[in-house]
Design a protein around this motif. Structure first.
Motif, PDB file in Angstrom:
ATOM      1  N   LEU A   1      22.178  51.282  43.304  1.00 40.15           N
ATOM      2  CA  LEU A   1      22.888  51.983  44.178  1.00 40.15           C
ATOM      3  C   LEU A   1      22.119  52.438  45.600  1.00 40.15           C
ATOM      4  O   LEU A   1      22.520  52.228  46.644  1.00 40.15           O
ATOM      5  N   GLY A   2      20.953  52.816  45.166  1.00 39.20           N
ATOM      6  CA  GLY A   2      20.026  53.272  46.337  1.00 39.20           C
ATOM      7  C   GLY A   2      19.634  51.948  47.359  1.00 39.20           C
ATOM      8  O   GLY A   2      19.621  52.191  48.530  1.00 39.20           O
ATOM      9  N   VAL A   3      19.219  50.753  46.595  1.00 34.16           N
ATOM     10  CA  VAL A   3      19.097  49.629  47.461  1.00 34.16           C
ATOM     11  C   VAL A   3      20.314  49.286  48.413  1.00 34.16           C
ATOM     12  O   VAL A   3      20.079  49.113  49.643  1.00 34.16           O
ATOM     13  N   VAL A   4      21.401  49.376  47.856  1.00 31.05           N
ATOM     14  CA  VAL A   4      22.651  49.231  48.756  1.00 31.05           C
ATOM     15  C   VAL A   4      22.666  50.070  49.875  1.00 31.05           C
ATOM     16  O   VAL A   4      22.934  49.717  50.845  1.00 31.05           O
ATOM     17  N   LEU A   5      22.614  51.171  49.480  1.00 27.14           N
ATOM     18  CA  LEU A   5      22.690  52.307  50.484  1.00 27.14           C
ATOM     19  C   LEU A   5      21.669  52.224  51.495  1.00 27.14           C
ATOM     20  O   LEU A   5      22.048  52.649  52.958  1.00 27.14           O
ATOM     21  N   ILE A   6      20.541  52.119  51.181  1.00 25.55           N
ATOM     22  CA  ILE A   6      19.288  51.972  52.315  1.00 25.55           C
ATOM     23  C   ILE A   6      19.880  50.597  53.200  1.00 25.55           C
ATOM     24  O   ILE A   6      19.664  50.815  54.361  1.00 25.55           O
ATOM     25  N   LEU A   7      20.107  49.568  52.596  1.00 23.48           N
ATOM     26  CA  LEU A   7      20.650  48.639  53.476  1.00 23.48           C
ATOM     27  C   LEU A   7      21.722  48.896  54.127  1.00 23.48           C
ATOM     28  O   LEU A   7      21.689  48.319  55.525  1.00 23.48           O
ATOM     29  N   MET A   8      22.821  49.417  53.946  1.00 19.76           N
ATOM     30  CA  MET A   8      23.841  50.141  54.754  1.00 19.76           C
ATOM     31  C   MET A   8      23.246  51.020  55.840  1.00 19.76           C
ATOM     32  O   MET A   8      23.697  50.887  56.771  1.00 19.76           O
ATOM     33  N   ALA A   9      22.308  52.014  55.425  1.00 14.31           N
ATOM     34  CA  ALA A   9      21.730  52.750  56.522  1.00 14.31           C
ATOM     35  C   ALA A   9      20.898  51.955  57.529  1.00 14.31           C
ATOM     36  O   ALA A   9      21.344  52.365  58.786  1.00 14.31           O
ATOM     37  N   LEU A  10      20.205  51.152  57.030  1.00 18.81           N
ATOM     38  CA  LEU A  10      19.463  50.241  58.224  1.00 18.81           C
ATOM     39  C   LEU A  10      20.444  49.567  59.190  1.00 18.81           C
ATOM     40  O   LEU A  10      20.052  49.182  60.066  1.00 18.81           O
ATOM     41  N   ARG A  11      21.605  49.050  58.321  1.00 18.39           N
ATOM     42  CA  ARG A  11      22.473  48.343  59.126  1.00 18.39           C
ATOM     43  C   ARG A  11      23.232  49.482  60.368  1.00 18.39           C
ATOM     44  O   ARG A  11      23.512  49.011  61.385  1.00 18.39           O
ATOM     45  N   SER A  12      23.583  50.664  59.832  1.00 19.44           N
ATOM     46  CA  SER A  12      24.369  51.556  60.535  1.00 19.44           C
ATOM     47  C   SER A  12      23.761  52.346  61.433  1.00 19.44           C
ATOM     48  O   SER A  12      24.171  52.922  62.376  1.00 19.44           O
TER      49      SER A  12
ATOM     50  N   LYS B   1      20.778  43.377  70.161  1.00 23.16           N
ATOM     51  CA  LYS B   1      20.269  42.502  69.968  1.00 23.16           C
ATOM     52  C   LYS B   1      19.694  42.467  68.092  1.00 23.16           C
ATOM     53  O   LYS B   1      18.832  43.538  68.186  1.00 23.16           O
ATOM     54  N   VAL B   2      19.777  41.685  67.704  1.00 22.19           N
ATOM     55  CA  VAL B   2      19.395  41.556  66.029  1.00 22.19           C
ATOM     56  C   VAL B   2      17.975  41.334  66.067  1.00 22.19           C
ATOM     57  O   VAL B   2      17.690  40.127  66.573  1.00 22.19           O
ATOM     58  N   SER B   3      17.174  42.176  65.787  1.00 21.72           N
ATOM     59  CA  SER B   3      15.727  41.642  65.814  1.00 21.72           C
ATOM     60  C   SER B   3      15.420  40.999  64.256  1.00 21.72           C
ATOM     61  O   SER B   3      16.132  41.058  63.343  1.00 21.72           O
ATOM     62  N   ALA B   4      14.051  40.496  64.082  1.00 18.99           N
ATOM     63  CA  ALA B   4      13.814  39.369  63.246  1.00 18.99           C
ATOM     64  C   ALA B   4      13.648  40.503  61.711  1.00 18.99           C
ATOM     65  O   ALA B   4      14.063  39.977  60.840  1.00 18.99           O
ATOM     66  N   HIS B   5      13.223  41.759  62.053  1.00 22.13           N
ATOM     67  CA  HIS B   5      13.051  42.652  60.729  1.00 22.13           C
ATOM     68  C   HIS B   5      14.570  43.020  59.917  1.00 22.13           C
ATOM     69  O   HIS B   5      14.415  43.283  59.076  1.00 22.13           O
ATOM     70  N   ARG B   6      15.359  43.253  61.006  1.00 23.99           N
ATOM     71  CA  ARG B   6      16.617  43.140  60.471  1.00 23.99           C
ATOM     72  C   ARG B   6      17.354  42.188  59.826  1.00 23.99           C
ATOM     73  O   ARG B   6      18.060  42.450  58.970  1.00 23.99           O
ATOM     74  N   LEU B   7      17.010  40.932  59.943  1.00 29.59           N
ATOM     75  CA  LEU B   7      17.239  40.033  59.351  1.00 29.59           C
ATOM     76  C   LEU B   7      16.503  39.764  58.030  1.00 29.59           C
ATOM     77  O   LEU B   7      16.729  39.251  56.930  1.00 29.59           O
ATOM     78  N   LEU B   8      15.167  40.086  58.059  1.00 27.62           N
ATOM     79  CA  LEU B   8      14.231  40.110  56.919  1.00 27.62           C
ATOM     80  C   LEU B   8      14.595  40.796  55.738  1.00 27.62           C
ATOM     81  O   LEU B   8      14.387  40.238  54.708  1.00 27.62           O
ATOM     82  N   VAL B   9      14.892  41.929  56.079  1.00 28.92           N
ATOM     83  CA  VAL B   9      15.021  42.916  54.947  1.00 28.92           C
ATOM     84  C   VAL B   9      16.086  42.395  53.918  1.00 28.92           C
ATOM     85  O   VAL B   9      15.903  42.321  52.574  1.00 28.92           O
ATOM     86  N   PRO B  10      17.458  42.189  54.349  1.00 27.63           N
ATOM     87  CA  PRO B  10      18.464  41.645  53.685  1.00 27.63           C
ATOM     88  C   PRO B  10      18.233  40.448  52.908  1.00 27.63           C
ATOM     89  O   PRO B  10      18.508  39.935  51.713  1.00 27.63           O
ATOM     90  N   LEU B  11      17.553  39.504  53.561  1.00 29.39           N
ATOM     91  CA  LEU B  11      17.143  38.151  53.053  1.00 29.39           C
ATOM     92  C   LEU B  11      16.374  38.266  52.021  1.00 29.39           C
ATOM     93  O   LEU B  11      16.167  37.503  50.884  1.00 29.39           O
TER      94      LEU B  11
END
Length: 264
Positions: A77-88, A160-170
């Motif tokens: 759950l923490g991983v999911v919330l961190i991914l959502m926080a980095l997105r939002s 604009k979506v930076s490379a590191h924002r794609l890297l974390v979920p990938l």
């Protein structure tokens, strides 16, 4: 008392959340408090692992949540919330680095817990976020800057979506799929997850009745009491009466399960 209590608490929690969380400020407060709770849980677990490895007599699987499987659920759950926080939200470099480090620690804890259900949920969430970011990137390149399309476009050049924002979920997708398909603890006893758990002295055995055994006990119980069944918290006694006799020839012959299978 188990399922009914869970549904009651969940209903109360969602109702209160709808009444209290009303704007972006409240959402941000929710993420902050959740992150603090996650940090406290992970730090406590690191302490327990250190004490367990150093031979103090305290088990490395000790935690402040419940079973080690429950701890894996919280880490997921923490991983999911961190991914959502980095997105939002946008963060300062120090806070962003803290989030990423916490994400990696939670993933390491998940490697030890190694629950396919949690890995699958993380893969789904990370996959959805990755696809969204790819589509936003494609949209940014397809619409020239400054062009008026006649529509209310909520996507701005600054987004604009930076490379590191794609890297974390990938990265989360790759790790989750690796442990689901290539390092499955049920089929690969010498896999990375089992070796990591052995290295820190943690042995996680999640034993529960199978779907077949649960339905077998349930069918016999409903046959004798078709309207209300045997009543709450009586699965254990029904298990003793109706379990498959072949289980007596296994190492689990003396385990009295208090509940059947279920992921809730």
């Amino acid at each position: 008392t188990d399922t009914l209590g869970f549904v009651f608490l969940l209903s109360a929690l969602t109702t209160l959340s709808a009444l209290i969380v009303r704007n972006a400020k409240h959402y941000k407060l929710f993420f902050v408090l959740g992150f603090i709770a996650l940090i406290a849980t992970l730090l406590a677990q690191i302490v327990f692992v250190i004490l367990g490895v150093s031979g103090t007599g305290i088990s490395a699987a000790t935690n402040i949540v419940g079973s080690f499987t429950d701890l894996g659920m919280v880490a997921g759950l923490g991983v999911v919330l961190i991914l959502m926080a980095l997105r939002s939200f946008s963060f300062r470099p120090v806070m962003h680095a803290t989030l990423v480090v916490t994400l990696l620690v939670a993933l390491l804890l998940l490697v030890i817990a190694n629950s396919n259900v949690v890995w699958a949920l993380i893969a789904l969430v990370a996959g959805a976020l990755f696809v969204e970011k790819v589509l936003l990137q494609a949209h940014h390149h397809s619409v020239p800057q400054g062009q008026n399309t006649g529509q209310d476009n909520s996507f701005h050049p600054s987004q604009k979506v930076s490379a590191h924002r794609l890297l974390v979920p990938l990265l989360c997708i790759i790790i989750a799929l690796f442990f689901i398909f290539l390092d499955n603890s049920e089929t690969n006893q010498n896999g990375l997850a089992n070796r990591a758990a052995s290295a820190v002295g943690i042995s996680v055995v999640d034993v529960r009745p199978s779907w077949q055994s649960t339905f077998l006990v349930g069918s016999h119980t409903l046959a004798s009491s078709p309207l209300f069944g045997s009543g709450p918290t009586t699965f254990g006694q029904e298990w003793l009466k109706f379990k498959d006799r072949s289980l007596n020839d296994t190492v689990f012959w003396g385990v009295d399960f208090a509940a059947g299978i279920g992921y809730i």
